[in-house]
Design a protein around this motif. Sequence first.
Motif, PDB file in Angstrom:
ATOM      1  N   GLU A 213     -46.588 -14.916   8.240  1.00  0.00           N
ATOM      2  CA  GLU A 213     -46.027 -13.985   7.262  1.00  0.00           C
ATOM      3  C   GLU A 213     -46.204 -12.540   7.722  1.00  0.00           C
ATOM      4  O   GLU A 213     -45.269 -11.728   7.643  1.00  0.00           O
ATOM      5  N   ASP A 214     -47.385 -12.216   8.209  1.00  0.00           N
ATOM      6  CA  ASP A 214     -47.639 -10.848   8.668  1.00  0.00           C
ATOM      7  C   ASP A 214     -46.815 -10.512   9.907  1.00  0.00           C
ATOM      8  O   ASP A 214     -46.245  -9.421  10.011  1.00  0.00           O
ATOM      9  N   ALA A 215     -46.763 -11.447  10.856  1.00  0.00           N
ATOM     10  CA  ALA A 215     -46.020 -11.198  12.091  1.00  0.00           C
ATOM     11  C   ALA A 215     -44.543 -10.976  11.806  1.00  0.00           C
ATOM     12  O   ALA A 215     -43.907 -10.063  12.352  1.00  0.00           O
ATOM     13  N   ILE A 216     -43.976 -11.803  10.941  1.00  0.00           N
ATOM     14  CA  ILE A 216     -42.559 -11.680  10.614  1.00  0.00           C
ATOM     15  C   ILE A 216     -42.295 -10.405   9.814  1.00  0.00           C
ATOM     16  O   ILE A 216     -41.310  -9.697  10.059  1.00  0.00           O
ATOM     17  N   SER A 217     -43.170 -10.094   8.880  1.00  0.00           N
ATOM     18  CA  SER A 217     -42.984  -8.900   8.048  1.00  0.00           C
ATOM     19  C   SER A 217     -43.128  -7.610   8.848  1.00  0.00           C
ATOM     20  O   SER A 217     -42.387  -6.648   8.641  1.00  0.00           O
ATOM     21  N   LYS A 218     -44.077  -7.582   9.773  1.00  0.00           N
ATOM     22  CA  LYS A 218     -44.397  -6.355  10.503  1.00  0.00           C
ATOM     23  C   LYS A 218     -43.526  -6.148  11.748  1.00  0.00           C
ATOM     24  O   LYS A 218     -43.463  -5.043  12.282  1.00  0.00           O
ATOM     25  N   CYS A 219     -42.887  -7.201  12.222  1.00  0.00           N
ATOM     26  CA  CYS A 219     -42.067  -7.114  13.445  1.00  0.00           C
ATOM     27  C   CYS A 219     -40.663  -7.616  13.129  1.00  0.00           C
ATOM     28  O   CYS A 219     -40.217  -8.642  13.666  1.00  0.00           O
ATOM     29  N   ASN A 220     -39.977  -6.906  12.270  1.00  0.00           N
ATOM     30  CA  ASN A 220     -38.680  -7.383  11.785  1.00  0.00           C
ATOM     31  C   ASN A 220     -37.717  -6.213  11.626  1.00  0.00           C
ATOM     32  O   ASN A 220     -37.484  -5.732  10.527  1.00  0.00           O
ATOM     33  N   GLY A 221     -37.170  -5.771  12.736  1.00  0.00           N
ATOM     34  CA  GLY A 221     -36.210  -4.677  12.697  1.00  0.00           C
ATOM     35  C   GLY A 221     -34.787  -5.188  12.752  1.00  0.00           C
ATOM     36  O   GLY A 221     -34.528  -6.332  13.116  1.00  0.00           O
ATOM     37  N   SER A 222     -33.838  -4.346  12.405  1.00  0.00           N
ATOM     38  CA  SER A 222     -32.427  -4.743  12.447  1.00  0.00           C
ATOM     39  C   SER A 222     -31.989  -5.061  13.873  1.00  0.00           C
ATOM     40  O   SER A 222     -31.025  -5.806  14.083  1.00  0.00           O
ATOM     41  N   HIS A 223     -32.688  -4.491  14.867  1.00  0.00           N
ATOM     42  CA  HIS A 223     -32.359  -4.756  16.267  1.00  0.00           C
ATOM     43  C   HIS A 223     -32.974  -6.065  16.757  1.00  0.00           C
ATOM     44  O   HIS A 223     -32.618  -6.552  17.833  1.00  0.00           O
ATOM     45  N   ALA A 224     -33.902  -6.631  15.991  1.00  0.00           N
ATOM     46  CA  ALA A 224     -34.567  -7.883  16.377  1.00  0.00           C
ATOM     47  C   ALA A 224     -34.957  -8.636  15.114  1.00  0.00           C
ATOM     48  O   ALA A 224     -36.135  -8.733  14.765  1.00  0.00           O
ATOM     49  N   PRO A 225     -33.967  -9.161  14.391  1.00  0.00           N
ATOM     50  CA  PRO A 225     -34.230  -9.741  13.072  1.00  0.00           C
ATOM     51  C   PRO A 225     -34.858 -11.134  13.132  1.00  0.00           C
ATOM     52  O   PRO A 225     -34.677 -11.888  14.088  1.00  0.00           O
ATOM     53  N   TRP A 226     -35.576 -11.452  12.068  1.00  0.00           N
ATOM     54  CA  TRP A 226     -36.139 -12.782  11.882  1.00  0.00           C
ATOM     55  C   TRP A 226     -35.280 -13.571  10.893  1.00  0.00           C
ATOM     56  O   TRP A 226     -34.805 -13.029   9.882  1.00  0.00           O
ATOM     57  N   TYR A 227     -35.127 -14.838  11.193  1.00  0.00           N
ATOM     58  CA  TYR A 227     -34.534 -15.790  10.264  1.00  0.00           C
ATOM     59  C   TYR A 227     -35.561 -16.884  10.001  1.00  0.00           C
ATOM     60  O   TYR A 227     -36.182 -17.403  10.939  1.00  0.00           O
ATOM     61  N   VAL A 228     -35.746 -17.248   8.744  1.00  0.00           N
ATOM     62  CA  VAL A 228     -36.600 -18.388   8.406  1.00  0.00           C
ATOM     63  C   VAL A 228     -35.683 -19.553   8.070  1.00  0.00           C
ATOM     64  O   VAL A 228     -34.908 -19.495   7.102  1.00  0.00           O
ATOM     65  N   VAL A 229     -35.751 -20.599   8.884  1.00  0.00           N
ATOM     66  CA  VAL A 229     -34.852 -21.747   8.760  1.00  0.00           C
ATOM     67  C   VAL A 229     -35.599 -22.923   8.140  1.00  0.00           C
ATOM     68  O   VAL A 229     -36.538 -23.457   8.753  1.00  0.00           O
ATOM     69  N   PRO A 230     -35.243 -23.337   6.924  1.00  0.00           N
ATOM     70  CA  PRO A 230     -35.853 -24.542   6.362  1.00  0.00           C
ATOM     71  C   PRO A 230     -35.593 -25.718   7.300  1.00  0.00           C
ATOM     72  O   PRO A 230     -34.440 -26.014   7.619  1.00  0.00           O
ATOM     73  N   ALA A 231     -36.656 -26.378   7.751  1.00  0.00           N
ATOM     74  CA  ALA A 231     -36.496 -27.321   8.868  1.00  0.00           C
ATOM     75  C   ALA A 231     -37.039 -28.715   8.582  1.00  0.00           C
ATOM     76  O   ALA A 231     -37.225 -29.509   9.510  1.00  0.00           O
ATOM     77  N   ASN A 232     -37.287 -29.034   7.318  1.00  0.00           N
ATOM     78  CA  ASN A 232     -37.703 -30.405   7.017  1.00  0.00           C
ATOM     79  C   ASN A 232     -36.603 -31.398   7.344  1.00  0.00           C
ATOM     80  O   ASN A 232     -36.868 -32.537   7.733  1.00  0.00           O
ATOM     81  N   HIS A 233     -35.344 -30.964   7.173  1.00  0.00           N
ATOM     82  CA  HIS A 233     -34.191 -31.801   7.507  1.00  0.00           C
ATOM     83  C   HIS A 233     -33.634 -31.334   8.848  1.00  0.00           C
ATOM     84  O   HIS A 233     -33.077 -30.234   8.955  1.00  0.00           O
ATOM     85  N   LYS A 234     -33.759 -32.161   9.848  1.00  0.00           N
ATOM     86  CA  LYS A 234     -33.368 -31.773  11.200  1.00  0.00           C
ATOM     87  C   LYS A 234     -31.879 -31.455  11.283  1.00  0.00           C
ATOM     88  O   LYS A 234     -31.478 -30.542  12.017  1.00  0.00           O
ATOM     89  N   TRP A 235     -31.062 -32.205  10.557  1.00  0.00           N
ATOM     90  CA  TRP A 235     -29.612 -31.970  10.612  1.00  0.00           C
ATOM     91  C   TRP A 235     -29.256 -30.590  10.063  1.00  0.00           C
ATOM     92  O   TRP A 235     -28.377 -29.929  10.606  1.00  0.00           O
ATOM     93  N   PHE A 236     -29.966 -30.168   9.007  1.00  0.00           N
ATOM     94  CA  PHE A 236     -29.692 -28.822   8.483  1.00  0.00           C
ATOM     95  C   PHE A 236     -30.213 -27.767   9.448  1.00  0.00           C
ATOM     96  O   PHE A 236     -29.562 -26.738   9.663  1.00  0.00           O
ATOM     97  N   ARG A 237     -31.379 -27.985   9.998  1.00  0.00           N
ATOM     98  CA  ARG A 237     -31.928 -27.047  10.993  1.00  0.00           C
ATOM     99  C   ARG A 237     -30.929 -26.805  12.114  1.00  0.00           C
ATOM    100  O   ARG A 237     -30.681 -25.658  12.497  1.00  0.00           O
ATOM    101  N   ASN A 238     -30.353 -27.877  12.647  1.00  0.00           N
ATOM    102  CA  ASN A 238     -29.411 -27.729  13.763  1.00  0.00           C
ATOM    103  C   ASN A 238     -28.170 -26.949  13.352  1.00  0.00           C
ATOM    104  O   ASN A 238     -27.699 -26.075  14.095  1.00  0.00           O
TER     105      ASN A 238
END
Length: 269
Positions: A213-238
């Motif tokens: 949470e801290d890493a994503i919050s503190k290192c999240n600029g428009s030039h290097a954005p973070w996406y959090v992908v719900p990944a319990n379902h592999k088909w949705f992750r892909n």
Amino acid sequence: MTLSSRLLIKPGTLLSLPDIDPDETHGFAKGPDLDAALERNLTRLDELQYLMYAEHRRALLVVLQGMDAAGKDGTIRHVIKGFNPQGCRVTAFKTPTPEEAAHDFLWRVHPAVPRRGDVAIFNRSYYEDVVVVRVHKLVPEHEWKERYEEINAFERLLADHGTVIVKLFLHISKDEQKRRLERRLDDKTRQWKVSLSDFEDRKSWKDYMRAYEDAISKCNGSHAPWYVVPANHKWFRNLAVSQILVDTLEALDMKFPKPSVDLSAIRLD
């Protein structure tokens, strides 16, 4: 709102991972329609990579992070295959070697950054140096805290020189991780992947979540954005990862360069 925009963590946001459901599929369902959508995205990734190579102005860096068994390898196998392997390199950042540990934490990273026209995939990355080292107290607190700004400066440098950065956190639940690790224990074709550290790290799950949470919050600029992908379902992750990559590359509005020769002057005998 597009799928990519739903998964984007807006700069300045204080991320709370418990507020994001790892089972979320945003209205998508497993089936032939989803399979067809994924195949369209993979075909489009191949086209966009070719265009990026021809334009030769930018490169694409994809950072994959997540807990053990989150699906980093599976994402590479099922999504990154959409890229032409001639212009795509995957680098797995494991425990630093003695040579790497004798330098600053970013020393081993820069040689793996993609050159213009190419794609690089980081299977884990320099973010381990503000997550794992924090959880296991491998360096003093003041040292890993300083690394947030060093990471931001590094990513800004890359972006300023044409590297498009996409960072993906594959978000699974602790229960889902347990199921996947148990399957590894029972599957002879996967037992080679079993590591005692995977099971030990489960004891520090909450600490890992806070560190991410801290890493994503503190290192999240428009030039290097973070996406959090719900990944319990592999088909949705892909599907989600492929869509994020397609949307990112299409937004660059790339153009084929003009011919370097006068085509009208060419005569074929």
